[in-house]
Write a protein that holds these residues in place. Sequence first.
Motif, PDB file in Angstrom:
ATOM      1  N   TYR A  54      78.410  -7.687  63.593  1.00  0.00           N
ATOM      2  CA  TYR A  54      78.739  -6.344  63.101  1.00  0.00           C
ATOM      3  C   TYR A  54      78.367  -6.240  61.622  1.00  0.00           C
ATOM      4  O   TYR A  54      78.486  -7.206  60.862  1.00  0.00           O
ATOM      5  CB  TYR A  54      80.229  -6.037  63.269  1.00  0.00           C
ATOM      6  CG  TYR A  54      80.719  -6.113  64.704  1.00  0.00           C
ATOM      7  CD1 TYR A  54      80.791  -4.975  65.494  1.00  0.00           C
ATOM      8  CD2 TYR A  54      81.132  -7.334  65.240  1.00  0.00           C
ATOM      9  CE1 TYR A  54      81.254  -5.053  66.804  1.00  0.00           C
ATOM     10  CE2 TYR A  54      81.595  -7.414  66.532  1.00  0.00           C
ATOM     11  CZ  TYR A  54      81.649  -6.271  67.321  1.00  0.00           C
ATOM     12  OH  TYR A  54      82.108  -6.351  68.615  1.00  0.00           O
ATOM     13  N   ASN A  61      79.470  -3.694  58.572  1.00  0.00           N
ATOM     14  CA  ASN A  61      80.392  -2.624  58.169  1.00  0.00           C
ATOM     15  C   ASN A  61      81.129  -2.048  59.379  1.00  0.00           C
ATOM     16  O   ASN A  61      81.308  -0.831  59.508  1.00  0.00           O
ATOM     17  CB  ASN A  61      79.641  -1.500  57.441  1.00  0.00           C
ATOM     18  CG  ASN A  61      78.991  -1.971  56.160  1.00  0.00           C
ATOM     19  OD1 ASN A  61      79.528  -2.874  55.483  1.00  0.00           O
ATOM     20  ND2 ASN A  61      77.854  -1.387  55.802  1.00  0.00           N
ATOM     21  N   GLY A  62      81.521  -2.915  60.265  1.00  0.00           N
ATOM     22  CA  GLY A  62      82.297  -2.512  61.423  1.00  0.00           C
ATOM     23  C   GLY A  62      81.481  -1.922  62.557  1.00  0.00           C
ATOM     24  O   GLY A  62      82.052  -1.511  63.572  1.00  0.00           O
ATOM     25  N   ARG A  63      80.182  -1.889  62.450  1.00  0.00           N
ATOM     26  CA  ARG A  63      79.324  -1.341  63.488  1.00  0.00           C
ATOM     27  C   ARG A  63      78.409  -2.436  64.029  1.00  0.00           C
ATOM     28  O   ARG A  63      77.925  -3.288  63.268  1.00  0.00           O
ATOM     29  CB  ARG A  63      78.480  -0.186  62.944  1.00  0.00           C
ATOM     30  CG  ARG A  63      79.314   0.956  62.360  1.00  0.00           C
ATOM     31  CD  ARG A  63      78.430   2.006  61.717  1.00  0.00           C
ATOM     32  NE  ARG A  63      77.542   2.601  62.712  1.00  0.00           N
ATOM     33  CZ  ARG A  63      76.542   3.439  62.386  1.00  0.00           C
ATOM     34  NH1 ARG A  63      76.325   3.741  61.104  1.00  0.00           N
ATOM     35  NH2 ARG A  63      75.782   3.950  63.329  1.00  0.00           N
TER      36      ARG A  63
END
Length: 393
Positions: free
Chosen positions: A180, A182-184
């Motif tokens: 991931y 930045n959380g994506r």
Amino acid sequence: MRRWLVFLLVLVLLGGFLAVAGFALYQRAGAGKGLPAYSVYSEESDGLAGAAVFVSRLGWRPVAVTRPAPIQDSARPRLLILAEPADAGVLAGFHDAVSDAEADLLLRWVSAGNTLLLAGRHNTAVHRALDALIDTDEGFEDKTHGVDVGDAGRYTADIDALVVEGDDALHSDRGLPLWYVNGRAAATIIRHGKGRVFVVADPSLLTRRGLRRADNCLFLYHVVAQHARDGRVYFDEFHHGFRTGGGFWDYLRFHQQHWALVGVFIVFAVAVWGMAVRLGPAVATPPATQADAVDYASAVARIYQRAGVRTPLAKSLTRSFFGGLTKFLRLRRSALPAEILAAWRQRHPRASADRLKELLSGAMELRKAAVPDRRLLGWTQAMDQFQQEMMKR
């Protein structure tokens, strides 16, 4: 200069230019310079030559593929790496380096039980078909940072840290995320038929500089170990511009240098035209004049006459005649005419002796005073005839 020599000179110069230019470009291509980005042939910072060296050291054989998809003649699963196809697309955010037909061919190959590692920052027809689109952040492409490694079993085992370039992420709900940003999700694995597709948003992960960062090389190792069952790792070069049978021509076309050959062909055509077209009216070749023996003898006689060499010539003839007689009769070279005549009479009949007496008188005449040309010629012929008939027996 003859026209064929001019044509030959043009060919030599043209051939030398082509040989030098071709050798220079061949050496440049062999050194991995000036090749497409993320090509397995490229030794530059954005090339995948480092990945090929890495897998070869692990025991697998890197193979460049110049067809839309690898040959489907093996029962063992295969692994194909397609990193950032070139060419800007017609539609914003998409590339046309992979057409819809080629994407369908690739995915049918995957569904047969093979694996595709698709690494790139830009969307292609393959991304659209898998519904795994990339949100590209062009402004942060050169920025490096760590990622959050996901729990993807054997593909992320033993990987403590991964470093990628840019903040590109995937816009998809399909597959199993690998890591991931930045959380994506920035990388995922998607099942397709009997095979799998790894979608990675950062192609620099496979370059030489990317493999040296953190544990990046472990990810490539796990993918190769699990899916390159035939002992080979295939690198897609078809979508970098290297078509089957293209070779060096594709290299020129990539650098937009193939148009330079048009000038070469124009020069060659002008040279051929210069040989084929007559410049000016036709002119008959004048007949060559040839002098016979009579003309040559007359010319030499005129030269002797004008040079005033009649007296030296007469003396030279008599000296040669006396020298031949004394040698034939075995007398000293300074023998007198009377001695020569007496020696001849002892060995030969009287008729030949009378003839020799007449010739000796003529020789004495030639020695003492200049004689007319006709008389000089007559005495010369008589002496030559006597030597041929009497002294050659």
